[in-house]
Design an enzyme around this catalytic site. Structure first.
Site, PDB file in Angstrom:
ATOM      1  N   CYS A 113       6.092  -4.123  16.108  1.00 24.32           N
ATOM      2  CA  CYS A 113       5.656  -3.110  17.065  1.00 24.32           C
ATOM      3  C   CYS A 113       4.210  -3.367  17.459  1.00 24.32           C
ATOM      4  CB  CYS A 113       5.820  -1.725  16.470  1.00 24.32           C
ATOM      5  SG  CYS A 113       7.535  -1.357  16.000  1.00 24.32           S
ATOM      6  N   ASN A 151      -3.904   5.844  16.070  1.00 26.83           N
ATOM      7  CA  ASN A 151      -4.953   5.519  15.103  1.00 26.83           C
ATOM      8  C   ASN A 151      -5.400   4.079  15.322  1.00 26.83           C
ATOM      9  OD1 ASN A 151      -4.896   8.021  13.512  1.00 26.83           O
ATOM     10  ND2 ASN A 151      -2.818   7.379  12.983  1.00 26.83           N
ATOM     11  N   CYS A 174      -1.338   6.765  10.015  1.00 26.77           N
ATOM     12  CA  CYS A 174      -0.091   6.220  10.549  1.00 26.77           C
ATOM     13  C   CYS A 174      -0.356   4.954  11.367  1.00 26.77           C
ATOM     14  CB  CYS A 174       0.572   7.266  11.430  1.00 26.77           C
ATOM     15  SG  CYS A 174       2.126   6.743  12.151  1.00 26.77           S
ATOM     16  N   SER A 188      12.038   7.058   7.929  1.00 22.53           N
ATOM     17  CA  SER A 188      11.674   6.744   9.313  1.00 22.53           C
ATOM     18  C   SER A 188      12.134   5.336   9.665  1.00 22.53           C
ATOM     19  CB  SER A 188      10.155   6.847   9.502  1.00 22.53           C
ATOM     20  OG  SER A 188       9.787   6.470  10.813  1.00 22.53           O
ATOM     21  N   GLU A 220       0.828  -1.193   0.000  1.00 24.28           N
ATOM     22  CA  GLU A 220       0.000   0.000   0.000  1.00 24.28           C
ATOM     23  C   GLU A 220       0.868   1.250   0.000  1.00 24.28           C
ATOM     24  OE1 GLU A 220      -4.067  -1.657   2.117  1.00 24.28           O
ATOM     25  OE2 GLU A 220      -2.627  -0.568   3.355  1.00 24.28           O
ATOM     26  N   CYS A 240       1.203  -1.173  16.115  1.00 26.45           N
ATOM     27  CA  CYS A 240       1.155  -0.921  14.677  1.00 26.45           C
ATOM     28  C   CYS A 240       0.460  -2.057  13.942  1.00 26.45           C
ATOM     29  CB  CYS A 240       2.578  -0.751  14.146  1.00 26.45           C
ATOM     30  SG  CYS A 240       2.667  -0.428  12.381  1.00 26.45           S
ATOM     31  N   GLY A 243       6.807  -1.733   6.243  1.00 22.12           N
ATOM     32  CA  GLY A 243       8.182  -2.190   6.299  1.00 22.12           C
ATOM     33  C   GLY A 243       9.112  -1.283   7.081  1.00 22.12           C
ATOM     34  N   GLU A 244      10.286  -1.814   7.399  1.00 25.55           N
ATOM     35  CA  GLU A 244      11.362  -1.077   8.063  1.00 25.55           C
ATOM     36  C   GLU A 244      12.439  -0.769   7.019  1.00 25.55           C
ATOM     37  OE1 GLU A 244      14.136   0.746   9.549  1.00 25.55           O
ATOM     38  OE2 GLU A 244      12.580   0.422  11.065  1.00 25.55           O
ATOM     39  N   SER A 285      11.159   6.363  15.083  1.00 26.67           N
ATOM     40  CA  SER A 285       9.902   5.877  15.668  1.00 26.67           C
ATOM     41  C   SER A 285      10.189   5.498  17.122  1.00 26.67           C
ATOM     42  CB  SER A 285       9.409   4.666  14.852  1.00 26.67           C
ATOM     43  OG  SER A 285       8.118   4.279  15.219  1.00 26.67           O
ATOM     44  N   LEU A 286      10.021   6.463  18.031  1.00 25.56           N
ATOM     45  CA  LEU A 286      10.493   6.317  19.405  1.00 25.56           C
ATOM     46  C   LEU A 286       9.429   5.731  20.339  1.00 25.56           C
ATOM     47  CD1 LEU A 286      12.887   6.860  21.342  1.00 25.56           C
ATOM     48  CD2 LEU A 286      11.869   9.114  21.776  1.00 25.56           C
ATOM     49  N   HIS A 287       8.411   6.522  20.679  1.00 23.39           N
ATOM     50  CA  HIS A 287       7.191   6.089  21.375  1.00 23.39           C
ATOM     51  C   HIS A 287       7.318   5.756  22.856  1.00 23.39           C
ATOM     52  CE1 HIS A 287       5.914   6.104  17.279  1.00 23.39           C
ATOM     53  NE2 HIS A 287       6.597   5.022  16.974  1.00 23.39           N
TER      54      HIS A 287
END
Length: 400
Positions: free
Chosen positions: A149, A332, A375, A233, A125, A152, A201-202, A255-257
């Site tokens: 994650c 989200n 996201c 990212s 996508e 996600c 993906g990473e 991408s910390l969080h």
């Protein structure tokens, strides 16, 4: 409160690809560097003395004008065009479905042919987010995702395989095709002005392909999107962060969080391999980072999990010495998630504290939630549609 449900495969740090790329019988020239294009010209018998000029012509037609067939390349001799068409294509990913959000966000489901076996064709996508001053394209780097994650949706998928440079560049070209955004656009403006490697993906686990693709996207003789308008990212693949700065030179987002290793181990299991201290040192060492080229730290706001003022205070403390801005992301939701979005007043308090400490702390406006394009929501939901529904969406995409 912490969610009671066990995050999906919570102990798994990384996934192993299930498949490798199988090229089609006639490979596409999309995603090839100038050197690789010269090699292709050599395969069809173009003399070495002519290759540099022919490469420049091909580059112009492919990446500046967006030619969709060799017949369109009228400045190249008919004989060379015929020889190229016998061996190669200029195919991009195929639009299987297009969904348009109430806010104008567009999500495309793209099919990536694999060899001559349609059954093995994979899908990813790609999302276009229009704004008043820019148009941002969110691009995928893998079919599925290496990581896991827990907040996600994409992370709940298997990792099928890495994308090729051509499949990554192809997403940008599809967006320009769909938006009529090539060099002959009447008003001379561009609808796709910014690229973010924040799709499926990473990116830093597919380093070579991502690097090669972004160098093409940023080339000012072709697609021409400035590297300062391209953001990569990563969830924290520490060994490749400095390398990305040296070899790609785009903007970096982390991408910390979470501000504590114990919590980040749960939210971003990769943290068990590369803990926060190592991640932040890599950010301090990132080539080119400055007040003008700050690193963005993405922080998804999870109710009762990571949104306290104590978390905000630790965040400010730990970013000392890093050229940083903090992008707060309201969570989200997606089907089956155990998390909730923080209350809006708590998000504002969190943001205000960070701002008063001297850091930019914008709150990202959720876009495309109604089509699961926001996201953390990408998961190729259209794969679950019936054959009839998929056929209808595909027909709509072809006729728009």
């Amino acid at each position: 409160m912490q969610p009671t449900a066990e995050p999906h495969n919570a102990t798994l740090v990384e996934k192993t690809p299930l498949e490798t790329y199988v090229p089609p019988a006639k490979p596409s020239l999309i995603g090839l560097s100038r050197t690789e294009l010269a090699d292709c010209l050599g395969e069809i018998g173009v003399a070495p003395a002519q290759r540099k000029m022919r490469v420049q012509q091909l580059w112009h037609w492919l990446y500046f004008r967006g030619a969709r067939s060799f017949d369109d390349m009228t400045s190249i001799s008919k004989g060379i065009r015929t020889d190229l068409a016998e061996r190669f294509t200029v195919d991009r990913p195929e639009v299987v479905a297009e969904q348009i959000s109430n806010d104008g966000t567009r999500k495309w489901l793209l099919r990536l042919p694999s060899g001559d076996n349609v059954e093995r064709a994979h899908e990813v996508e790609c999302v276009y987010i229009p704004e008043t001053d820019r148009g941002t394209l969110c691009v995928s780097s893998q079919v599925g995702c290496t990581l896991n994650c827990s907040f996600c949706h994409t992370g709940t998928q298997r990792l099928v395989r890495n994308l090729t440079a051509g499949e990554i560049v192809g997403q940008v070209m599809v967006a320009r095709d769909r938006l009529n955004d090539w060099a002959d656009r009447e008003d001379g403006t561009r609808r796709v002005t910014n690229i973010v490697m924040m799709g499926m993906g990473e990116p830093l686990y597919n380093f070579d392909a991502v690097r090669d693709a972004l160098l093409i996207v940023g080339d000012n003789e072709g697609i021409g999107i400035s590297r300062r308008r391209i953001t990569l990212s990563t969830s924290g693949v520490v060994p490749n962060i400095v390398r990305a700065g040296e070899e790609i030179g785009v903007m970096l987002a982390i991408s910390l969080h979470a501000v504590r290793d114990e919590l980040r181990n749960e939210l971003v299991p990769l943290n068990r391999k590369y803990p926060i201290a190592e991640l932040l040192q890599a950010c301090r060492d990132y080539p080119g980072a400055s007040n003008a080229r700050r690193i963005t730290f993405e922080y998804v706001m999870l109710k009762g999990v990571n949104d306290s003022l104590d978390d905000a205070k630790l965040l400010v403390k730990m970013l000392k010495g890093v050229h940083a801005k903090i992008n707060l992301i309201p969570f989200n939701p997606w089907p089956g998630t155990a998390y909730e979005c923080s209350d809006w007043d708590q998000i504002e308090k969190f943001s205000e504290y960070i701002f008063n400490a001297g850091y930019s702390s914008p709150v990202r406006t959720p876009r495309g939630r109604d089509i699961l394009a926001a996201c953390g929501q990408l998961k190729s939901e259209t794969e679950k549609l019936s054959a009839r529904e998929r056929q209808t969406l595909r027909a709509m995409a072809m006729t728009d």
